[in-house]
Scaffold this motif. Structure first.
Motif, short mmCIF file in Angstrom:
data_model
loop_
_atom_site.label_atom_id
_atom_site.label_comp_id
_atom_site.label_asym_id
_atom_site.label_seq_id
_atom_site.Cartn_x
_atom_site.Cartn_y
_atom_site.Cartn_z
N GLY A 135 0.83 -1.27 0.06
CA GLY A 135 -0.01 -0.09 0.01
C GLY A 135 0.73 1.09 0.00
N TRP A 136 0.41 2.59 0.35
CA TRP A 136 0.77 3.63 0.36
C TRP A 136 0.62 4.13 1.91
CZ3 TRP A 136 4.34 6.88 -1.30
CH2 TRP A 136 4.44 8.06 -0.97
N PRO A 137 1.68 4.51 2.67
CA PRO A 137 1.50 4.69 3.94
C PRO A 137 0.63 5.87 4.42
CG PRO A 137 3.55 5.03 3.21
CD PRO A 137 2.98 4.30 2.22
N GLY A 138 0.69 6.78 3.59
CA GLY A 138 0.14 8.09 3.68
C GLY A 138 -1.42 8.24 3.78
N ALA A 139 -2.17 7.47 3.63
CA ALA A 139 -3.57 7.40 3.48
C ALA A 139 -3.96 6.05 4.17
CB ALA A 139 -3.88 7.14 1.94
N ALA A 140 -5.35 6.25 4.95
CA ALA A 140 -5.84 5.43 5.82
C ALA A 140 -6.51 4.20 5.14
CB ALA A 140 -7.21 5.90 6.76
N TYR A 141 -6.74 4.65 4.01
CA TYR A 141 -7.59 3.36 2.98
C TYR A 141 -6.72 2.35 2.42
CZ TYR A 141 -9.96 1.24 -0.97
OH TYR A 141 -10.53 0.47 -1.91
N THR A 142 -5.33 2.87 1.90
CA THR A 142 -4.37 2.10 1.59
C THR A 142 -3.71 1.28 2.81
OG1 THR A 142 -3.00 3.96 1.42
CG2 THR A 142 -3.94 3.37 -0.56
N ARG A 143 -3.56 2.13 3.85
CA ARG A 143 -2.97 1.39 4.77
C ARG A 143 -3.71 0.23 5.22
NH1 ARG A 143 -2.03 6.67 7.22
NH2 ARG A 143 -3.86 6.38 8.46
N GLU A 144 -4.93 0.58 5.36
CA GLU A 144 -6.20 -0.60 5.96
C GLU A 144 -5.95 -1.65 4.80
OE1 GLU A 144 -8.70 2.80 8.06
OE2 GLU A 144 -9.50 1.89 6.16
N LYS A 145 -5.96 -1.53 3.56
CA LYS A 145 -6.20 -2.52 2.64
C LYS A 145 -5.00 -3.60 2.77
CE LYS A 145 -10.37 -1.94 0.73
NZ LYS A 145 -11.24 -3.19 0.97
N ALA A 146 -3.84 -2.67 2.79
CA ALA A 146 -2.63 -3.64 2.89
C ALA A 146 -2.20 -4.24 4.21
CB ALA A 146 -1.33 -2.50 2.67
N TYR A 147 -2.72 -3.80 5.29
CA TYR A 147 -2.66 -4.55 6.51
C TYR A 147 -3.49 -5.71 6.44
CZ TYR A 147 -2.51 -5.69 11.55
OH TYR A 147 -2.56 -6.11 12.88
N LEU A 148 -4.73 -5.61 5.90
CA LEU A 148 -5.52 -6.90 5.87
C LEU A 148 -4.91 -8.14 4.67
CD1 LEU A 148 -9.05 -5.39 5.74
CD2 LEU A 148 -8.02 -6.84 7.55
N GLU A 149 -4.17 -7.48 3.72
CA GLU A 149 -3.48 -8.50 2.86
C GLU A 149 -2.41 -9.33 3.76
OE1 GLU A 149 -3.61 -9.12 -0.21
OE2 GLU A 149 -5.06 -7.82 -0.88
N ARG A 150 -1.76 -8.57 4.83
CA ARG A 150 -0.73 -9.22 5.50
C ARG A 150 -1.32 -10.28 6.69
NH1 ARG A 150 1.23 -7.09 2.36
NH2 ARG A 150 0.91 -9.15 1.66
N TRP A 151 -2.51 -9.70 7.02
CA TRP A 151 -3.29 -10.48 8.17
C TRP A 151 -3.77 -11.65 7.26
CZ3 TRP A 151 -7.73 -12.94 9.48
CH2 TRP A 151 -7.97 -13.24 10.63
N LEU A 152 -4.16 -11.86 6.35
CA LEU A 152 -4.75 -12.74 5.54
C LEU A 152 -3.69 -13.73 5.10
CD1 LEU A 152 -7.42 -11.46 3.14
CD2 LEU A 152 -7.95 -13.07 5.16
N ASP A 153 -2.52 -13.50 5.07
CA ASP A 153 -1.31 -14.26 4.59
C ASP A 153 -1.18 -15.31 6.00
OD1 ASP A 153 -0.81 -13.15 2.33
OD2 ASP A 153 0.87 -11.61 2.97
N ALA A 154 -1.06 -14.66 7.15
CA ALA A 154 -1.10 -15.64 8.30
C ALA A 154 -2.33 -16.37 8.27
CB ALA A 154 -0.86 -14.58 9.47
N PHE A 155 -3.48 -15.74 8.33
CA PHE A 155 -4.59 -16.43 8.28
C PHE A 155 -4.55 -17.77 7.57
CE2 PHE A 155 -9.05 -17.36 6.83
CZ PHE A 155 -9.78 -17.62 8.11
N GLU A 156 -4.15 -17.72 6.31
CA GLU A 156 -4.38 -18.76 5.41
C GLU A 156 -3.35 -19.88 5.76
OE1 GLU A 156 -4.71 -18.06 1.01
OE2 GLU A 156 -3.98 -16.18 1.70
N LEU A 157 -2.22 -19.56 6.22
CA LEU A 157 -1.40 -20.48 7.21
C LEU A 157 -1.84 -21.32 8.25
CD1 LEU A 157 2.13 -18.54 7.00
CD2 LEU A 157 1.41 -20.46 5.38
N ARG A 158 -2.79 -20.59 8.96
CA ARG A 158 -3.18 -21.23 10.19
C ARG A 158 -4.68 -21.73 9.93
NH1 ARG A 158 -3.35 -15.95 11.98
NH2 ARG A 158 -5.45 -15.09 12.33
N SER A 159 -5.16 -21.55 8.96
CA SER A 159 -6.55 -22.16 8.51
C SER A 159 -6.41 -23.07 7.12
CB SER A 159 -7.41 -21.03 8.59
OG SER A 159 -7.24 -20.04 9.70
#
Length: 350
Positions: A135-159
């Motif tokens: 994402g782009w760190p200077g906007a809430a929208y892009t930060r949120e979308k990028a964070y969820l991509e990382r969270w889903l990476d971990a979620f897929e490994l444990r699920s």
């Protein structure tokens, strides 16, 4: 995925949600659709049951139990001046949906991510789904979308028992969403009635601005295909051609006038500080850096082809702006009804 009968859709009454519910309703494989929304809405087809639920605070497991797939679309764009508020709704709310789906034994999650999740472009070459999603760190929208991509990476490994699909669309437009999107990104001082050919003689030309759009119905078709087919992973979804300021100027018969990007950002920043527009300067920075996406995977694995090109999509949206178009759900309400709801509290959840 086979024998899909029951699908839960979060954010069912929004721009993307209304399109997805309609597309799923038309598919004979789908027997029941449970649409979740924060505010009540009128009924749809006999297949659809709308449930008032908030992804931030309600117990979602009972609502998701027995579903063959969960399509997660719920997203809060405002208030942009309170990023902690959108973080709670978008990031923590999404995590609650994903965790509830796993706890309820749902075998598939289809999540609407965004082109905004992608890292800034390095060239004008189209990127596939392997492009980094920081994402782009200077906007809430892009930060949120990028964070969820990382969270889903971990979620897929444990699920490992949950198939996850990430749809990454460009900017999503339809006529019925025109009033909502003017409110979200333009604010009350942007007159939609002036968005017509001949009334705007010149438009600023921003070198380097290149964005992709997609019609809501075409995105809904891609999401439906990804939900009903045995696929996982990410899919870029957008229509051609790529849109720049010269393209939009041509649609209005206006003359593009080159304007330095820093000057436009300065004007936007001043308007933001004066509370004249809701779109932040950081979001402008993010848009200026978006990569161009290749849609080859969606075409090959979903057999997906858009029915609306960029000009058709934008013309429909601009027509909606001129007439104040909307529909009968709270997010997409036309301006007159929306003002009434805000004044009276109608449609708010206690």
């Amino acid at each position: 995925m086979t024998d899909v009968k029951r699908i839960v859709v979060t954010g069912a009454t929004g721009n993307i949600g209304t399109g997805v519910v309609a597309a799923l309703s038309a598919d004979p494989q789908v027997e029941t659709i449970v649409g979740l929304a924060r505010r009540p809405a009128p009924g749809h087809s006999p297949k659809v049951r709308l449930v008032q639920a908030d992804v931030e605070r309600d117990d979602l497991v009972p609502l998701l139990r027995g579903a063959d797939a969960v399509v997660h679309l719920a997203w809060l764009f405002q208030p942009t001046r309170r990023p902690e508020r959108t973080w709670r709704a978008n990031v923590l709310g999404s995590i609650r949906v994903f965790e509830a789906a796993a706890a309820a034994g749902v075998p598939k999650i289809v999540y609407s991510s965004s082109v905004g999740a992608y890292s800034p472009r390095e060239t004008d070459a189209a990127v596939d789904e392997s492009w980094p999603t920081h994402g782009w760190p200077g906007a809430a929208y892009t930060r949120e979308k990028a964070y969820l991509e990382r969270w889903l990476d971990a979620f897929e490994l444990r699920s490992p028992g949950v198939d996850v699909v990430r749809i990454r669309p460009g900017f999503v437009f339809q006529r019925a969403a025109a009033s909502e999107q003017r409110r979200l990104f333009g604010g009350p001082f942007v007159p939609g009635s002036l968005v017509r050919p001949g009334l705007v003689p010149v438009l600023p030309h921003l070198p380097g601005l290149r964005v992709q759009v997609v019609h809501t119905a075409d995105l809904a078709d891609a999401i439906t295909r990804a939900t009903l087919r045995p696929v996982t992973g990410a899919f870029n979804v957008a229509t051609a051609p790529v849109v720049g300021t010269r393209f939009v100027a041509g649609m209005f018969g206006a003359r593009p006038v080159p304007v330095p990007v820093p000057a436009v950002r300065a004007v936007l920043g001043a308007a933001w500080r004066l509370h004249l527009v809701p779109a932040t300067p950081g979001l402008f920075d993010a848009v200026m850096r978006l990569p161009v996406m290749s849609t080859g995977r969606a075409e090959a694995e979903l057999d997906w082809r858009p029915r609306h090109d960029a000009a058709e999509t934008l013309n429909e949206f601009f027509a909606g702006l001129r007439t104040g178009a909307g529909t009968d759900t709270a997010p997409l309400a036309p301006d007159g009804r929306r003002r009434h709801e805000l004044a009276t509290g109608v449609g708010r959840r206690p």
